[in-house]
Design a protein around this motif. Structure first.
Motif, mmCIF file in Angstrom:
data_model
loop_
_atom_site.group_PDB
_atom_site.id
_atom_site.type_symbol
_atom_site.label_atom_id
_atom_site.label_comp_id
_atom_site.label_asym_id
_atom_site.label_seq_id
_atom_site.Cartn_x
_atom_site.Cartn_y
_atom_site.Cartn_z
ATOM 1 N N ASP A 129 0.874 -1.163 0.000
ATOM 2 C CA ASP A 129 0.000 0.000 0.000
ATOM 3 C C ASP A 129 0.915 1.217 0.000
ATOM 4 O O ASP A 129 1.819 1.314 0.832
ATOM 5 C CB ASP A 129 -0.896 0.035 1.247
ATOM 6 N N PHE A 130 0.713 2.138 -0.931
ATOM 7 C CA PHE A 130 1.500 3.365 -0.965
ATOM 8 C C PHE A 130 0.806 4.413 -0.109
ATOM 9 O O PHE A 130 -0.415 4.559 -0.154
ATOM 10 C CB PHE A 130 1.661 3.862 -2.409
ATOM 11 N N ARG A 131 1.608 5.095 0.688
ATOM 12 C CA ARG A 131 1.089 6.114 1.600
ATOM 13 C C ARG A 131 1.828 7.413 1.327
ATOM 14 O O ARG A 131 3.057 7.458 1.440
ATOM 15 C CB ARG A 131 1.320 5.667 3.038
ATOM 16 N N GLU A 132 1.102 8.452 0.952
ATOM 17 C CA GLU A 132 1.740 9.740 0.708
ATOM 18 C C GLU A 132 2.163 10.363 2.030
ATOM 19 O O GLU A 132 1.421 10.343 3.022
ATOM 20 C CB GLU A 132 0.772 10.675 -0.022
ATOM 21 N N VAL A 133 3.403 10.911 2.047
ATOM 22 C CA VAL A 133 3.956 11.528 3.256
ATOM 23 C C VAL A 133 4.513 12.906 2.909
ATOM 24 O O VAL A 133 4.666 13.253 1.741
ATOM 25 C CB VAL A 133 5.063 10.642 3.877
ATOM 26 N N GLU A 134 4.836 13.682 3.929
ATOM 27 C CA GLU A 134 5.408 15.019 3.732
ATOM 28 C C GLU A 134 6.913 14.967 3.480
ATOM 29 O O GLU A 134 7.468 15.832 2.815
ATOM 30 C CB GLU A 134 5.109 15.900 4.958
ATOM 31 N N ASP A 135 7.609 13.975 4.040
ATOM 32 C CA ASP A 135 9.046 13.826 3.810
ATOM 33 C C ASP A 135 9.437 12.366 4.055
ATOM 34 O O ASP A 135 8.664 11.586 4.615
ATOM 35 C CB ASP A 135 9.870 14.771 4.694
ATOM 36 N N LEU A 136 10.643 12.006 3.624
ATOM 37 C CA LEU A 136 11.143 10.638 3.755
ATOM 38 C C LEU A 136 12.279 10.588 4.749
ATOM 39 O O LEU A 136 12.979 11.589 4.970
ATOM 40 C CB LEU A 136 11.636 10.123 2.390
ATOM 41 N N SER A 137 12.513 9.428 5.322
ATOM 42 C CA SER A 137 13.652 9.260 6.230
ATOM 43 C C SER A 137 14.941 9.483 5.443
ATOM 44 O O SER A 137 15.016 9.236 4.242
ATOM 45 C CB SER A 137 13.634 7.865 6.863
ATOM 46 N N SER A 138 15.988 9.949 6.100
ATOM 47 C CA SER A 138 17.241 10.247 5.415
ATOM 48 C C SER A 138 18.141 9.004 5.373
ATOM 49 O O SER A 138 18.039 8.103 6.207
ATOM 50 C CB SER A 138 17.972 11.410 6.100
ATOM 51 N N THR A 139 18.996 8.971 4.351
ATOM 52 C CA THR A 139 19.995 7.908 4.195
ATOM 53 C C THR A 139 21.303 8.547 3.750
ATOM 54 O O THR A 139 21.333 9.720 3.354
ATOM 55 C CB THR A 139 19.566 6.875 3.129
ATOM 56 N N ASP A 140 22.402 7.779 3.789
ATOM 57 C CA ASP A 140 23.686 8.303 3.312
ATOM 58 C C ASP A 140 23.618 8.667 1.838
ATOM 59 O O ASP A 140 24.215 9.636 1.397
ATOM 60 C CB ASP A 140 24.807 7.284 3.537
ATOM 61 N N ARG A 141 22.885 7.899 1.054
ATOM 62 C CA ARG A 141 22.793 8.147 -0.386
ATOM 63 C C ARG A 141 21.891 9.339 -0.700
ATOM 64 O O ARG A 141 22.139 10.091 -1.639
ATOM 65 C CB ARG A 141 22.260 6.898 -1.088
#
Length: 153
Positions: A129-141
């Motif tokens: 299930d795709f869920r729209e969010v305001e931002d994503l968690s950060s990663t090194d890449r």
């Protein structure tokens, strides 16, 4: 490991062709054969593609998909591969499976009746299930795109 059961419906123009089946005990795929008329083989010119019938429709179990993949021998010997590799067959599709072959070779490629043209792999699918969010968690890449994780040179 339990084996998934895939129902195979032979269509009239698939008469006499083998039902797809693994060719060894640990084979991942089952060969799909060309259901072109014996009297009129299909020629694919260099740089062209064609839709090749298999003469079968399948009922793939829910929670699985069929992946149509190239045959390494056709690719290595003739430069012929599956254009949309892997092609996906959804579990709810009941029409004939056809293979889009493309000829990357330098010579015309002749598809004859019964020729093994691709392989079919049945694989589990994870429902999402795709869920729209305001931002994503950060990663090194982060948002680094093509080539961002490799060494350039």
């Amino acid at each position: 490991m339990s084996r998934a059961v895939v129902s195979a419906l032979r269509l009239p123009h698939g008469e006499g062709l083998p039902v797809p089946a693994p060719q060894s005990s640990d084979a991942a795929g089952s060969d799909l054969a060309a259901a072109v008329p014996a009297e009129t083989p299909l020629t694919i010119p260099p740089g062209s593609h064609a839709l090749v019938p298999t003469g079968f429709a399948f009922a793939i179990p829910g929670g699985h998909e069929g992946q149509v993949r190239p045959r390494s021998g056709l690719a290595a010997k003739h430069g012929v591969t599956v254009l949309n590799a892997p092609g996906t067959i959804d579990a709810d599709y009941r029409g004939e499976v056809k293979v889009i072959l493309i000829n990357h070779g330098s010579d015309p490629f002749v598809v004859e009746r019964g020729m093994r043209i691709a392989q079919l792999v049945i694989a589990p699918v994870t429902p999402v299930d795709f869920r729209e969010v305001e931002d994503l968690s950060s990663t090194d890449r982060g948002a680094g795109g093509f080539g961002s994780t490799g060494v350039t040179g």
